[in-house]
Design a protein around this motif. Structure first.
Motif, mmCIF file in Angstrom:
data_model
loop_
_atom_site.group_PDB
_atom_site.id
_atom_site.type_symbol
_atom_site.label_atom_id
_atom_site.label_comp_id
_atom_site.label_asym_id
_atom_site.label_seq_id
_atom_site.Cartn_x
_atom_site.Cartn_y
_atom_site.Cartn_z
ATOM 1 N N VAL A 1 -1.350 4.226 6.330
ATOM 2 C CA VAL A 1 -1.147 2.929 5.692
ATOM 3 C C VAL A 1 -1.142 1.834 6.750
ATOM 4 C CG1 VAL A 1 0.593 1.505 4.561
ATOM 5 C CG2 VAL A 1 0.019 3.738 3.611
ATOM 6 N N LEU B 1 1.190 9.645 6.166
ATOM 7 C CA LEU B 1 0.930 8.645 5.135
ATOM 8 C C LEU B 1 1.293 7.247 5.663
ATOM 9 C CD1 LEU B 1 -0.160 9.357 2.346
ATOM 10 C CD2 LEU B 1 2.142 9.282 1.461
ATOM 11 N N TYR B 2 2.462 7.171 6.300
ATOM 12 C CA TYR B 2 2.900 5.895 6.878
ATOM 13 C C TYR B 2 1.900 5.411 7.932
ATOM 14 C CZ TYR B 2 7.601 5.331 4.849
ATOM 15 O OH TYR B 2 8.648 5.104 4.007
ATOM 16 N N LEU C 1 0.824 -1.202 0.000
ATOM 17 C CA LEU C 1 0.000 0.000 0.000
ATOM 18 C C LEU C 1 0.862 1.257 0.000
ATOM 19 C CD1 LEU C 1 -2.739 1.313 0.034
ATOM 20 C CD2 LEU C 1 -2.879 0.950 2.493
ATOM 21 N N LEU C 2 1.910 1.210 0.815
ATOM 22 C CA LEU C 2 2.804 2.359 0.900
ATOM 23 C C LEU C 2 3.481 2.613 -0.451
ATOM 24 C CD1 LEU C 2 3.722 4.308 3.110
ATOM 25 C CD2 LEU C 2 5.660 2.802 3.547
ATOM 26 N N GLU D 1 3.607 15.139 6.345
ATOM 27 C CA GLU D 1 2.651 14.414 5.500
ATOM 28 C C GLU D 1 3.104 12.980 5.296
ATOM 29 O OE1 GLU D 1 1.479 16.023 1.714
ATOM 30 O OE2 GLU D 1 1.504 18.067 2.487
ATOM 31 N N ILE D 2 4.409 12.841 5.081
ATOM 32 C CA ILE D 2 4.932 11.495 4.851
ATOM 33 C C ILE D 2 4.682 10.631 6.083
ATOM 34 C CG2 ILE D 2 7.000 10.147 4.276
ATOM 35 C CD1 ILE D 2 6.108 11.999 2.013
ATOM 36 N N ARG E 1 1.428 10.670 -3.808
ATOM 37 C CA ARG E 1 1.492 12.048 -3.307
ATOM 38 C C ARG E 1 2.101 12.958 -4.387
ATOM 39 N NH1 ARG E 1 5.566 15.153 -0.694
ATOM 40 N NH2 ARG E 1 4.679 16.896 0.491
ATOM 41 N N TYR F 1 2.312 2.385 -3.236
ATOM 42 C CA TYR F 1 1.439 3.156 -4.119
ATOM 43 C C TYR F 1 1.180 4.551 -3.546
ATOM 44 C CZ TYR F 1 0.441 -1.003 -6.877
ATOM 45 O OH TYR F 1 0.558 -2.096 -7.700
ATOM 46 N N ALA F 2 1.045 4.611 -2.209
ATOM 47 C CA ALA F 2 0.661 5.870 -1.570
ATOM 48 C C ALA F 2 1.767 6.926 -1.709
ATOM 49 C CB ALA F 2 0.331 5.625 -0.100
ATOM 50 N N LEU F 3 3.031 6.507 -1.521
ATOM 51 C CA LEU F 3 4.137 7.478 -1.584
ATOM 52 C C LEU F 3 4.233 8.157 -2.949
ATOM 53 C CD1 LEU F 3 7.370 6.238 0.228
ATOM 54 C CD2 LEU F 3 5.994 8.240 0.753
ATOM 55 N N GLU G 1 -3.789 -1.187 6.874
ATOM 56 C CA GLU G 1 -3.321 -2.563 6.712
ATOM 57 C C GLU G 1 -3.582 -3.356 7.968
ATOM 58 O OE1 GLU G 1 0.582 -2.508 4.803
ATOM 59 O OE2 GLU G 1 -0.730 -2.666 3.050
#
Lengths: 307, 651, 169, 196
Positions: D189, D185-186, A72-73, D181-182, A80, A75-77, D193
């Protein structure tokens, strides 16, 4: 620091506020190990009339390493970056093959796997961003070949690299899986550009065979073997140097050439340069600015006669 | 006002329908519909006892309409029409509900399928209520058959029809008949030489009084319908007088222009005036005007000077032939997959990577090497790799199996061993030797010395940059190891593909193509020669990849289909045409240009449109566009279709 | 129950609402393609009900309106691919008529997603199943047409006019 | 070792495996499909630049997946040799994206794996999380510390030359502006998951 400098270089004099043609995603390597690729790309394209504007506050695309660590990460990174490109309202230009394949992977997802796609969209929502369908992603090699065109390049050439024998090495992730290039295994776009600047392109059947990429870190022995085969064919075909379009390929073939020589008892002295360095040089840009000095195997002696 | 008495007949089709749709519920539902006086279900309605049920009810209960809920009308409409007719009911008073192909077979859930079946039956009953009796009409049939394509399928069909005493036109685009089979060397599994078995048939074609052979010719236009096709054929100028030419070959010897011979698959040369191969039929040359010096510069004329019977005609023009035919057989063959589409196989990049037809020419005694298997430099190979499935069974290219390559490969392996001392590596995914004596042939060859079969698809052909040897990369999947095999020659057994102009040909003859691009048969199993266009039949590899035995079989089959048409002497044409109701027609003439068959004219005296029923095909486009509703499509009129819409929407 | 007396009431939204889609298919291509879907045992929703016509050119705008009027929530018209038409050019007529279809539906407040025109050859069983699946899905998302039924009521007058003398033989 | 061999023999006991379950687990990854369509032609193996190093060829891995040999597949070294060159993917006659299969296998294996490759991918992910971008020197030093600190010495000569060429920098990396933001995001996720 280098960002400001190259941005200025990218802007044609007097163009001032003119809208750039592409948002440029440099990726981590072009800001560190491959600065010469960055500079030569941006400067050559400026000469050819293509303006790049670096994507503000871009983040690492995750490369294939993240695809292996967290789906998932991975794709997510990159998503952005695509979301921010969409905000800017311009197509994206990418020079690094690894970033190119990773960013395109998100694009493919945006067109196919609906349930997983909404998961990625949810992660973007958490940071207040959204991605509305795929983004136009172009490799700089293709932009130069297609948008600028060979005729324009020929017109602008100041130093024809007559007699310079170049092996065109594309690497694997530029044309595979299927992207915009003429063939996933035997693309010809770089060949044509090199010929347009006067160079002699030698036959190079391994042009898209893999250099092992990041496996150099974890599987060094076998990856050295792969690179030895790549160097061998270039040498047998009589190349003076190898032109590349990917920071990973450049690193493996150039920085490890010494190690390969001592491991296999060979004596390769093949400079490995970015095709944009040759292009910029042919367009009359300063040899120094093109960063030829940054390679481990010096390319200078092959270029002297054209300077 | 009471409607006509309707009988409904629900077919189980064994478990095909009954396994999904509730038969009792459907029968009872139908029984409740207005005007339905009898509703029955039966295991196989198409069987004799099933049909007898219908016939008995027509006679005993005085049914005026019949609805059969079963398979697609494409299967059994004629069966049930006939049953009605036998019992004295006009066959156009029968309607079918397709509850198999379009219901039980495509629906997961039984309840939903039953509901849908009810809607379809309701729709059919509604339409049946408004049906009207129509009378079939017959028209005479032209006794000639047109065959397009002079390969083994077309040749076989032409001979069968001619021998049955009927007239045939055989049209071939190339200067000679023979097709791809003429290029082959030996043929599996018996290893008789292709020319030995094909040439006598080619000669018979040329000599048979019932066959008009038009080579170097193409069909330009097809009009009309079964029994009465009107076809325009362009006979291209050969630039020689065929009656005078005696085929001595002097012109070809003396012609100074050499170009690659298409027949030799690029391995050999021909002249600008040429017959493609020695056994060509007719054995009369053509001048290739694109390469002939005279047509380019106005000078040369050497052939004219040396021709003993003075047969050269530089000013000859194309001839346009228009002819009527009762039936047409399309047998246009295949095109070999171009392996350069997949650069990984090295075709076009490495000299000694060749495809199957090229190997046939190398091995053929009349080919460019006189039958010797040689490398480009003239030496004999020490090792040869044969790759199966190049382009076949591959979703990147052609998903289907090309059916001949396994046997061709086994044959090639044998021929290489027979003619050279090379080691042979045969790279296969599955060995499909399905025909009569095929497995036996494989068993014989597999035991030959120095032939190695490796189970794995040849992924790539590389070249060692230092030695120049070709390297074939494959996984030996039975061992689970990667192998790189050095060889001197690679034979790519490329896929059998539809011809590049298949779409154009399909449109010309009013036939369709299946998803793989080959011509579409009417029924895959039961009507492999028929097409959606009545009177046009297909045979050979234009329908699907097949070997020589199957091609010959289908060619003969298509001949039987054509003979069926021409011997009948007349055909029934559908009475479901359009008609104009004069009282409603406002004379606006909107319909006239809409008709694709120019079947509508304007009657100036009456001030109304008029349909010529002999020309009308019943498409109904005019009826859909008539602003006053004066045009009516018989059997598909507004009232009938509205009733159907009400029916499908009611459930 | 058997006669289509009051179609709107049946189409009313509710718990067990199932969309109804009427498909007009030409005999030569699309109908054959639908048969092929069956022969290949492909599955698609039972909501789609097929009416056979000889050519898609036969499908007048009135048929489409009639279907919506009778309670259909979606309509599919299937013809041969351009150039493949058994009747030479009937499907070109259909294509030209498509604009008329769309304008008409717009006037009656029927969402464009409820109407679809597709070229499906006799060899494209998979395409037929896919189109059926997609159309039923779209119509399901759009919901029952009942909400626009009042506006649809106006279709009556026009449908009758287009129909002309009906089918009085 | 002995144990592993004994286990392979158990393949014969089909009830020990649950192929459908393993296929389902892989199906959850986008781009992984059509595994059941594999015809075992071996084009993937023969197109792979590194298959000769693997104990099980890529083709065999597919067959093991279909047999439900989850433990054996995850213990194999095959996926750790994948360089993501996509040669197999563009050539697969059935359109299977073997590269995506390899990503998926690594991801599943990484949840428990303790090998050099696992350490590399984890370090990579940590670096990106921290700075938003990748920094070779930081990555290499952390990777070495995680695996074999002595290897830092071996890397020395090349590292020094990289420094000299300006290809590597020892300056402390600065995070991007959107580093927060990063981080988010982590977190998101992980949440998605974890919940899945």
């Amino acid at each position: 620091m280098s960002e400001t400098k190259t941005k200025d270089a990218a802007r044609p004099k007097g163009a001032g506020e003119a809208k750039p043609d592409f948002v440029f995603f440099p990726g981590c390597s072009l800001h560190s190990t491959a600065r010469e690729y960055h500079d030569s790309t941006v400067q050559s394209m400026a000469v050819l009339g293509i303006t790049l504007e670096e994507l503000d506050d871009w983040n690492c695309c995750g490369a294939t390493a993240l695809s292996s660590a967290d789906s998932l990460l991975s794709y997510a990174l990159p998503a952005r970056n695509l979301a921010m490109t969409q905000e800017r309202g311009l197509p994206m230009a990418v020079a690094c093959n690894s970033c190119f394949v990773t960013l395109n992977r998100v694009n493919a997802l945006m067109e196919t796997d609906a349930p997983y796609r909404s998961k990625v969209e949810e992660t973007l929502k958490a940071i207040g961003r959204r991605l509305d369908g795929p983004v136009e992603i172009r490799h700089t090699l293709h932009i130069i070949y297609h948008d600028v065109g060979l005729d324009r390049i020929r017109e602008k050439v100041k130093r024809r690299l007559e007699g310079l024998k170049v092996a065109p090495y594309y690497g694997c992730q530029i044309a595979r899986p299927r992207h915009e290039f003429s063939d996933p295994e035997f693309p010809t776009e770089m060949d044509d550009i090199l010929e347009a600047i006067g160079a002699e392109v030698v036959r190079y059947d391994r042009k898209t065979k893999c250099c092992g990429g990041a496996l150099m870190t974890t599987k060094e022995d076998v990856v050295l073997e792969l690179n030895e085969q790549l160097l061998r064919e270039a040498q047998v075909r009589g190349a003076d140097l190898i032109a590349v379009c990917c920071p990973m390929c450049q690193m493996n073939l150039d920085a490890y050439q010494g190690k390969i020589n001592s491991r296999f008892g060979t004596d390769y002295k093949l400079p490995v340069v970015y095709f944009t360095q040759l292009l910029g040089f042919a367009l009359g840009l300063d040899e120094k600015a093109m960063g030829f000095g940054r390679g481990f195997v010096p390319a200078g002696k092959h270029l002297k006669k054209y300077a | 006002m009471p409607g006509p008495k309707i009988g409904v007949y629900v077919c189980h089709c064994g478990s095909n329908i009954a396994g999904k749709v509730d038969m009792d519920a459907l029968r009872e539902f139908a029984a409740e519909l207005p005007d339905v006086v009898v509703s029955r279900d039966y295991k196989y309605m198409c069987s004799d006892p099933g049909q007898d049920l219908i016939k008995a009810d027509i006679k005993e209960k005085g049914l005026e309409r019949v609805v059969v809920a079963s398979c697609s009308p494409r299967m059994h409409e004629p069966t049930f029409k006939r049953a009605c007719q036998d019992a004295g009911l006009n066959p156009y008073l029968m309607e079918m509900a397709n509850i198999r192909e379009q219901c039980s077979w495509v629906t997961e859930d039984g309840e939903a399928a039953t509901q849908k079946a009810k809607a379809l039956v309701h729709s059919a009953v509604n339409k049946a209520r408004h049906l009207e009796p129509l009378e079939d009409k017959t028209v005479p049939v032209d006794p000639k058959t047109l065959i397009v394509g002079g390969g083994i399928a077309g040749i076989e069909a032409a001979l069968k029809i001619a021998e049955a005493g009927k007239e045939v036109y055989l049209v071939e685009r190339e200067p000679s008949i023979g097709g791809n089979m003429a290029k082959l060397d030996k043929t599996f599994p018996t290893l008789d030489c292709a020319a030995c078995i094909l040439t006598p048939k080619m000669v018979s074609v040329a000599q048979h009084p019932n066959i008009t052979l038009l080579t170097y010719s193409e069909v330009e236009k097809v009009e009309g319908y079964i029994g009465n096709f009107e076809v325009t054929i362009r006979k291209r100028a050969r630039s020689i007088d065929e009656k005078l030419c005696n085929g001595c070959g002097t012109c070809q010897e003396k012609c100074p222009i050499k170009v690659p011979n298409e027949f030799e698959e690029g391995l050999g040369m021909r002249k600008a005036i040429y017959t493609p191969f020695p056994q060509a039929v007719p054995n009369k040359p053509v001048i290739d005007r694109e390469n002939c010096t005279y047509y380019k510069t106005g000078k040369c004329k050497i052939c004219e000077r040396v021709c003993p019977p003075k047969a050269i005609r530089f000013d000859q023009e194309d001839e346009i032939i228009t002819e009527k035919f009762g039936a047409i057989i399309v047998a246009t063959g295949y095109q070999l997959f171009d392996p350069s589409v997949g650069p990984q196989w090295g075709y076009g990049r490495y000299d000694n990577v060749i495809h199957g037809l090229q190997f046939e020419r190398l091995s053929n005694a009349s080919g460019p090497t006189g039958g010797k298997i040689l490398l480009k430099d003239g030496s004999e190979p020490e090792a040869v790799a044969i790759l199966h499935c190049v382009g076949s069974r591959d979703t990147n290219y052609a998903e289907y199996c090309s059916r001949i390559c396994c046997m061709t490969s086994v044959k090639f392996a044998h021929l290489v061993r027979e003619k050279t001392n090379a080691k042979v590596y045969d790279l296969y995914m599955d060995m499909r030797t399905f025909g009569k004596q095929y497995e036996e042939f494989y068993n014989r060859v597999v035991a030959e010395r120095d032939i190695y079969f490796i189970r794995g698809k040849g992924a790539e052909v590389m070249q060692d940059p230092e030695t120049g040897k070709l390297l074939v990369r494959v996984e030996d999947t039975l061992l689970g190891v990667f192998r790189e095999i050095p060889v001197d020659m690679v034979i790519l057994n490329a896929a059998i593909c539809p011809r590049p102009d298949a779409q154009e040909v399909a449109q010309k003859f009013g036939i369709q193509r299946s998803a793989d691009g080959f011509f579409l048969e009417y029924h895959l199993k039961l009507e492999p020669m028929k097409t959606a266009n009545d009177g046009v039949f297909i045979a050979g590899t234009c329908q699907s990849p097949k070997d020589i035995p199957d091609t010959v079989g289908q060619g003969a089959g298509a001949a039987a289909e054509a003979l069926k048409v021409v011997f009948a002497g007349q055909v029934t044409v559908t009475p479901t045409t359009a008609e104009v109701r004069d009282t409603l027609c406002s004379g606006c003439r909107i319909c006239i240009p809409l008709c694709p068959y120019n079947a509508i004219t304007f009657d100036e005296a009456k001030g109304v449109a008029q349909v010529n029923e002999a020309l009308c095909k019943g498409c109904g486009t005019c009826a859909a566009s008539c602003p006053s509703g004066a045009l009516r499509a018989k059997h598909f009129d507004n009232r009938q279709l509205y009733a159907q819409i009400e029916g499908v929407c009611a459930e | 129950m058997t006669q289509a007396g009051s179609p709107k009431s049946q189409a009313a939204a509710g718990e067990g609402w199932e969309p109804k889609v009427v498909a007009f298919l030409c005999n030569w291509c699309s109908y054959t393609g639908a048969d092929l879907a069956g022969i290949s045992r492909l599955k698609y929703p039972a909501n789609l009900r097929i009416i056979r016509v000889m050519c898609s050119g036969r499908v007048s705008p009135a048929f489409v309106l009639k279907a919506f009027h009778e309670g259909a929530d979606g309509v599919l018209v299937g013809g041969c691919h351009p150039g493949d038409c058994h009747y030479l050019e009937g499907n070109y007529k259909t294509l030209k008529r498509k604009l008329v279809f769309e304008r008409l539906l717009e006037q009656f407040g029927i969402e464009p997603g409820r109407f679809r025109l597709e070229w499906i050859s006799g060899g494209e069983g998979d395409k037929f199943a896919r189109v059926a699946e997609e159309l039923v899905k779209t119509v399901r998302e759009l919901g029952p047409l009942g909400s626009t039924a009042e506006r649809l009521g106006r279709a009556d007058g026009l449908a009758l006019r287009a129909e002309g003398g009906g089918g009085n033989a | 070792m002995e144990q592993a061999e004994a286990k392979t023999l158990e393949v014969i006991r089909q009830d020990a495996f649950d192929p459908a379950k393993f296929l389902e687990e892989l199906d959850a990854f986008p781009g992984v499909d059509k595994i059941k369509n594999c015809m075992q032609c071996g084009v993937c193996t023969a197109s792979c630049p590194l298959s000769h190093e693997m104990k099980e060829t890529p083709r065999k891995i597919i067959e093991m997946i279909r047999a439900g040999m989850r433990d054996e597949v995850l213990a194999s070294d095959t996926m750790w040799y994948c360089a993501s060159c996509y040669a197999c993917t563009v050539r697969c006659p059935q359109g299977i994206s073997m590269a995506e299969v390899m990503y998926a296998l690594r991801t599943i294996a990484l949840r428990t794996a303790r090998n050099l490759s696992a350490a590399f991918y984890k370090t990579f992910s940590d670096t990106v999380r921290r700075y938003g971008r990748m920094h070779e020197s930081d990555l290499m030093i952390r990777f070495a510390l995680r695996t074999n600190p002595l290897s830092l010495l071996k890397m020395g000569p090349l590292g020094l030359r990289m420094l000299a060429k300006g290809k590597m920098s020892l300056s402390v990396p600065t995070p991007i502006r959107g580093a927060k933001e990063i981080g988010k995001l982590y977190e998101k996720v992980a949440e998605l998951e974890g919940g899945a």
